[in-house]
Enzyme design. Structure first.
Site, PDB file in Angstrom:
ATOM      1  N   HIS A   1       4.756  16.143   8.229  1.00  0.00           N
ATOM      2  CA  HIS A   1       5.720  15.621   7.253  1.00  0.00           C
ATOM      3  C   HIS A   1       5.020  14.549   6.421  1.00  0.00           C
ATOM      4  O   HIS A   1       4.406  13.629   6.980  1.00  0.00           O
ATOM      5  CB  HIS A   1       6.897  14.936   7.952  1.00  0.00           C
ATOM      6  CG  HIS A   1       7.809  15.823   8.712  1.00  0.00           C
ATOM      7  ND1 HIS A   1       8.999  16.277   8.204  1.00  0.00           N
ATOM      8  CD2 HIS A   1       7.725  16.338   9.960  1.00  0.00           C
ATOM      9  CE1 HIS A   1       9.619  17.019   9.112  1.00  0.00           C
ATOM     10  NE2 HIS A   1       8.871  17.078  10.196  1.00  0.00           N
TER      11      HIS A   1
ATOM     12  N   HIS B   1       3.654  21.412  11.803  1.00  0.00           N
ATOM     13  CA  HIS B   1       3.805  20.973  10.408  1.00  0.00           C
ATOM     14  C   HIS B   1       3.706  19.463  10.332  1.00  0.00           C
ATOM     15  O   HIS B   1       4.235  18.746  11.166  1.00  0.00           O
ATOM     16  CB  HIS B   1       5.141  21.428   9.803  1.00  0.00           C
ATOM     17  CG  HIS B   1       6.336  21.105  10.644  1.00  0.00           C
ATOM     18  ND1 HIS B   1       6.698  21.854  11.736  1.00  0.00           N
ATOM     19  CD2 HIS B   1       7.243  20.107  10.555  1.00  0.00           C
ATOM     20  CE1 HIS B   1       7.774  21.351  12.281  1.00  0.00           C
ATOM     21  NE2 HIS B   1       8.124  20.270  11.603  1.00  0.00           N
TER      22      HIS B   1
HETATM   23  P1  5GP Z   1      10.894  19.160  12.507  1.00  0.00           P
HETATM   24  O1  5GP Z   1      12.167  18.510  12.969  1.00  0.00           O
HETATM   25  O2  5GP Z   1      10.667  20.474  13.208  1.00  0.00           O
HETATM   26  O3  5GP Z   1       9.708  18.254  12.582  1.00  0.00           O
HETATM   27  O4  5GP Z   1      11.085  19.425  10.973  1.00  0.00           O
HETATM   28  C1  5GP Z   1      11.454  20.654  10.426  1.00  0.00           C
HETATM   29  C2  5GP Z   1      11.695  20.444   8.952  1.00  0.00           C
HETATM   30  O5  5GP Z   1      11.784  21.703   8.343  1.00  0.00           O
HETATM   31  C3  5GP Z   1      12.999  19.698   8.647  1.00  0.00           C
HETATM   32  O6  5GP Z   1      12.692  18.516   7.915  1.00  0.00           O
HETATM   33  C4  5GP Z   1      13.808  20.706   7.835  1.00  0.00           C
HETATM   34  O7  5GP Z   1      14.516  20.097   6.784  1.00  0.00           O
HETATM   35  C5  5GP Z   1      12.736  21.652   7.309  1.00  0.00           C
HETATM   36  N1  5GP Z   1      13.181  23.015   7.101  1.00  0.00           N
HETATM   37  C6  5GP Z   1      13.851  23.787   8.002  1.00  0.00           C
HETATM   38  N2  5GP Z   1      14.062  25.016   7.471  1.00  0.00           N
HETATM   39  C7  5GP Z   1      13.500  25.010   6.239  1.00  0.00           C
HETATM   40  C8  5GP Z   1      13.390  26.013   5.211  1.00  0.00           C
HETATM   41  O8  5GP Z   1      13.848  27.151   5.331  1.00  0.00           O
HETATM   42  N3  5GP Z   1      12.747  25.640   4.060  1.00  0.00           N
HETATM   43  C9  5GP Z   1      12.212  24.390   3.910  1.00  0.00           C
HETATM   44  N4  5GP Z   1      11.591  24.138   2.737  1.00  0.00           N
HETATM   45  N5  5GP Z   1      12.295  23.441   4.852  1.00  0.00           N
HETATM   46  C10 5GP Z   1      12.936  23.736   6.008  1.00  0.00           C
END
Ligand code: 5GP
Ligand code: ZN
Length: 138
Positions: free
Chosen positions: A101, A99
Site C-alpha cells: 500500500h 501487495h
Molecule cells: P489488504 O487489507 O488485503 O491489505 O488490502 C486490500 C486492498 O485491496 C484494500 O485496500 C481494498 O480497498 C483493495 N481492493 C479490494 N478489491 C479491490 C478491487 O477489486 N480493485 C481495487 N482497485 N482494489 C481493491
C-alpha cells in the site's frame, strides 16, 4: 489463481486504474482509498505473502514502490506517505495476493503512524530482545 481478485485484475478480467505495468509488476489505484492517490503495487504472479515471494520478484516490487511513492505523492500534492504491507491474515491482510500500500499522507488527515498499529505493546526484557535477535540471525 482463478478466485484471486488481484490475479483477475492482472488478467484484465476486473478493470483497474493502472498507474504502472511491467513484466513482473502491476500498480493500480485502490478501489476503497484511504487517501487520494492510495496505490497498490503487486507482483503479477500469485504469491500470498512476502514470505512466499521469490527474491527477484520482491526486488522488482520494491523497485516499483520506490518509483511510485514520490509519483503518488506528487499526483495529489501530498507532503508524505505511509508505505506498508499487511503481511498475513493476523496483520489484517484481506486479499491473499501480496501487495504494497502506498497511502499519501497529509497534515491533520486523522491518520496515525506505524507505532499506532498495536495498542498492547510488549514489555520485553534485554534477555528476551537478545533471544529474538539471536533467533533471527540463526
Ligand atoms: P489488504 O487489507 O488485503 O491489505 O488490502 C486490500 C486492498 O485491496 C484494500 O485496500 C481494498 O480497498 C483493495 N481492493 C479490494 N478489491 C479491490 C478491487 O477489486 N480493485 C481495487 N482497485 N482494489 C481493491
Ligand atoms: Zn493472485
Amino acid at each position: 489463481m482463478d478466485d484471486c481478485i488481484f490475479c483477475q485484475i492482472v488478467d484484465g478480467e476486473i478493470p483497474s486504474r493502472t498507474v504502472h505495468e511491467d513484466d513482473d509488476v502491476l500498480a493500480f489505484l485502490d478501489a476503497n482509498p484511504l487517501a487520494p492517490g492510495h496505490t497498490l503495487v503487486i507482483p503479477k504472479s500469485h504469491h500470498e505473502s512476502l514470505n512466499d515471494l521469490p527474491a527477484d520478484v520482491g526486488s522488482e516490487v520494491f523497485a516499483a514502490v520506490h518509483a511510485l511513492t514520490p509519483a503518488a505523492e506528487a499526483a495529489v500534492d501530498a507532503p508524505a506517505s505511509t508505505v506498508a504491507f499487511n503481511n498475513g491474515e493476523a496483520a489484517g491482510q484481506e486479499v491473499p495476493h501480496v501487495h504494497a500500500h502506498i497511502v499519501p499522507r497529509f497534515e491533520a488527515d486523522g491518520g496515525r503512524p506505524i507505532h499506532a498499529l498495536v495498542s498492547d505493546r510488549p514489555d520485553l526484557s534485554d534477555d528476551e530482545l537478545d533471544d529474538i535477535a539471536a533467533a533471527m540471525r540463526a
